[in-house]
Design a protein around this motif. Structure first.
Motif, mmCIF file in Angstrom:
data_model
loop_
_atom_site.group_PDB
_atom_site.id
_atom_site.type_symbol
_atom_site.label_atom_id
_atom_site.label_comp_id
_atom_site.label_asym_id
_atom_site.label_seq_id
_atom_site.Cartn_x
_atom_site.Cartn_y
_atom_site.Cartn_z
ATOM 1 N N VAL A 237 -52.503 151.327 -14.370
ATOM 2 C CA VAL A 237 -53.463 151.971 -15.387
ATOM 3 C C VAL A 237 -54.370 151.136 -14.722
ATOM 4 O O VAL A 237 -55.870 152.049 -14.047
ATOM 5 C CB VAL A 237 -53.984 151.576 -16.068
ATOM 6 C CG1 VAL A 237 -55.541 152.007 -16.896
ATOM 7 C CG2 VAL A 237 -52.265 152.729 -17.218
ATOM 8 N N SER A 238 -54.579 150.029 -13.528
ATOM 9 C CA SER A 238 -55.474 149.029 -13.575
ATOM 10 C C SER A 238 -55.901 149.583 -11.660
ATOM 11 O O SER A 238 -55.055 149.711 -10.654
ATOM 12 C CB SER A 238 -55.681 147.929 -13.557
ATOM 13 O OG SER A 238 -56.104 146.835 -12.642
ATOM 14 N N GLY A 239 -57.469 149.916 -11.768
ATOM 15 C CA GLY A 239 -57.703 149.641 -10.587
ATOM 16 C C GLY A 239 -58.119 152.292 -10.424
ATOM 17 O O GLY A 239 -57.964 152.731 -9.744
ATOM 18 N N ILE A 240 -56.960 152.753 -11.341
ATOM 19 C CA ILE A 240 -56.956 153.784 -10.806
ATOM 20 C C ILE A 240 -57.674 154.947 -11.562
ATOM 21 O O ILE A 240 -58.353 154.806 -13.263
ATOM 22 C CB ILE A 240 -55.367 154.604 -11.752
ATOM 23 C CG1 ILE A 240 -54.353 153.841 -10.819
ATOM 24 C CG2 ILE A 240 -55.302 155.820 -11.129
ATOM 25 C CD1 ILE A 240 -52.857 154.084 -11.248
ATOM 26 N N SER A 241 -58.790 155.741 -11.189
ATOM 27 C CA SER A 241 -60.177 155.895 -11.339
ATOM 28 C C SER A 241 -60.315 157.298 -10.393
ATOM 29 O O SER A 241 -59.979 156.927 -9.227
ATOM 30 C CB SER A 241 -61.295 155.136 -12.207
ATOM 31 O OG SER A 241 -61.811 154.605 -11.541
ATOM 32 N N CYS A 242 -61.201 158.308 -11.465
ATOM 33 C CA CYS A 242 -61.816 159.130 -10.212
ATOM 34 C C CYS A 242 -63.436 158.455 -9.448
ATOM 35 O O CYS A 242 -63.709 157.871 -9.978
ATOM 36 C CB CYS A 242 -62.868 160.203 -11.042
ATOM 37 S SG CYS A 242 -60.747 161.540 -11.734
ATOM 38 N N PRO A 243 -63.130 159.131 -8.238
ATOM 39 C CA PRO A 243 -64.039 158.083 -7.727
ATOM 40 C C PRO A 243 -65.898 159.358 -8.599
ATOM 41 O O PRO A 243 -65.316 159.624 -9.310
ATOM 42 C CB PRO A 243 -64.415 158.927 -6.781
ATOM 43 C CG PRO A 243 -63.635 160.031 -6.834
ATOM 44 C CD PRO A 243 -62.939 159.756 -7.415
#
Length: 390
Positions: A63-69
Motif C-alpha cells: 500500500v505504501s506509496g500507491i496513490s493517485c496524482p
C-alpha cells in the motif's frame, strides 16, 4: 465518463476509514489506522497468527506509496483508487482529453505511482493518434478506448506495458494502423479486441499468451491459411462481418485450446472438409449464421461432441445430407438451422424417424414452405420414404 473516489474498507481489521475532503482515504490514512490497531508485544495484533501478521505486513508494504496524482496536475484526466485483496488499484480515465499534446503533457507530470490497473478513453472525438512515448512512464494492465476517433496506434505507444498488459480493448474507433509487430512483446496479453475498426488486410499475429481475439466488423477481405499459426493459446476467435469469402481447411489447425470460432455475417458459400478441427476439451461453439452457405462437406467439423453447438441460421441450405449431419447428431451436437430454405422431403426422413436426432435440432428450424420440423408428422416419412437407407 466521471468517476468518484470512494472510502476504503479494510476487512482484516474491520475498520471503516473516514473519507478525506477529496472523497477518499489516502494511503497514509490507511497506514495510520493499521498502525493504531492493538499490537501484542511480539508485533502481532490481538488474536493474529504469525502467518497473518506477515501477510498484513506485506500488504502494508504494497500500500505504501500507491496513490493517485493530484487532481489538478492531470486534469481533465481523472484517477480513482480501489482497494484490492493485495494492493491498491489505480484507474485513469482520460475521456475528456483535448488532443495528443495535452495527453502527453499530463503523462509527463510527477506521478506518486506510475503503475495503473487501467486506462480508459470513451467517446473522445479529439484523440486521433496514440503516439510513441505518449504515455510517459505509466504502465497499465488494461486499455479501454472505444466509441472514439482513434485512427492509429504507433509502435511504442503502449511499450511501457509490454510486461503488464492483459487486455487491449479498442473497439468502435477508426483504427487502420496498429503495431502488430509488437504483439510478441506483450507477454501477459490475454485479450485483444479491435472490432469495428478499419483494419485491412488480415494482420500478422504472433503471441504465445493471447487467448481471445476480436476483429469483428473490419474489412479484412480474406483469412490466410497461416493466420493463427503463431497464436497457439487462442480460446476464442471472433471474425464476424469481416467480408471473408472462404475458409481454407487447416486454418484453425494447431490451436490445442480453441473452443469458439465466430465467422457469422460473412460471405461464405460452402464449408469444406476440415474447416474446423477441434482438439481441445470443453464446450465448443461454431457460428456461421448469416452467410450464403449452401453446402457443408462431410467432416467439415471434427472434435465436437455432446453439448456443443453449430449455428448455421440464415444461410442457403436446402438439404440435410445424412452423411454430413448424422455423425454430429450421434455425438450429441446441437444444430441451429433457422431461416434456411430446407426442402424437408425424404432427405430428412432419417431425422424425422429418430426422436433423439430431432431433439438436437433447434425447435425454430423451419422448412421452405413455412412448416417447423418439430410440427412435421413422422408417420408421413414412415409411410412414404424408404427406410432402406436409414
Amino acid at each position: 465518463m466521471a468517476f468518484i473516489h470512494t472510502c476504503f474498507y479494510i476487512p482484516l481489521l474491520l475498520l471503516v476509514l473516514n473519507c478525506t475532503q477529496d472523497g477518499y482515504a489516502s494511503n497514509a490514512d490507511i497506514l495510520r489506522n493499521i498502525n493504531a490497531a492493538v499490537i501484542t508485544s511480539d508485533g502481532r495484533q490481538n488474536g493474529e497468527t504469525n502467518v497473518e501478521a506477515s501477510a498484513r505486513a506485506n500488504r502494508q508494504d504494497m500500500v505504501s506509496g500507491i496513490s493517485c496524482p493530484a487532481a489538478e496536475a492531470i486534469f481533465p484526466c481523472m484517477c480513482t483508487s480501489e482497494p484490492g485483496e493485495e494492493r491498491i488499484n489505480l484507474d485513469l480515465d482520460c475521456s475528456e482529453v483535448e488532443n495528443e499534446d495535452q495527453l502527453e503533457q499530463i503523462m509527463a507530470s510527477p506521478f506518486p505511482s506510475t503503475n495503473f490497473r487501467s486506462l480508459t478513453i470513451v467517446e473522445n472525438a479529439n484523440l486521433k493518434v496514440l503516439r510513441a512515448g505518449i504515455l510517459g512512464n505509466t504502465t497499465y494492465e488494461e486499455f479501454y478506448i472505444y466509441w472514439s476517433a482513434l485512427e492509429e496506434v504507433e509502435a511504442g505507444a503502449l511499450s511501457g506495458s509490454h510486461s503488464t498488459a492483459t487486455q487491449i480493448v479498442l473497439p468502435s474507433n477508426k483504427i487502420t494502423m496498429f503495431p502488430w509487430e509488437e504483439l510478441p512483446l506483450f507477454t501477459s496479453l490475454v485479450t485483444l479486441e479491435l472490432s469495428d475498426n478499419k483494419i485491412t488486410p488480415f494482420p500478422t499475429l504472433a503471441s504465445e499468451s493471447l487467448q481471445n481475439l476480436g476483429l469483428i466488423f473490419n474489412p479484412l477481405e480474406s483469412l490466410p491459411l497461416t493466420a493463427f499459426r503463431a497464436t497457439p493459446s487462442l480460446l476464442t476467435i471472433s471474425l464476424e462481418k469481416a467480408r471473408i469469402s472462404n475458409v481454407i481447411p487447416g486454418t484453425f489447425d494447431g490451436l490445442a485450446q480453441l473452443l469458439e470460432v465466430d465467422l457469422s455475417g460473412n460471405q461464405l458459400n460452402e464449408l469444406l472438409t476440415g474447416t474446423v478441427q477441434f482438439t481441445s476439451t470443453g464446450r465448443h461453439y461454431l457460428f456461421f449464421q448469416r452467410n450464403n452457405i449452401s453446402r457443408v462437406a462431410s467432416s467439415a467439423f471434427t472434435g465436437v461432441s455432446s453439448g456443443d453447438g453449430i449455428f448455421l441460421a440464415d444461410n442457403k441450405l436446402t438439404v440435410l445430407e445424412e452423411v454430413v449431419w448424422r455423425p454430429l447428431l450421434e455425438d450429441g451436437v446441437q444444430l441451429f438451422l433457422m431461416d434456411n430454405p430446407l426442402i424437408c422431403g425424404c432427405d430428412i426422413a432419417w431425422i424425422m424417424l429418430n426422436a433423439t436426432f430431432l431433439s438436437l435440432i433447434a425447435e425454430d428450424t423451419m422448412c421452405a414452405d413455412g412448416h417447423l420440423l418439430v410440427d412435421l408428422d413422422p408417420t408421413f416419412y414412415q409411410d412414404h420414404c424408404s427406410t432402406a437407407l436409414f
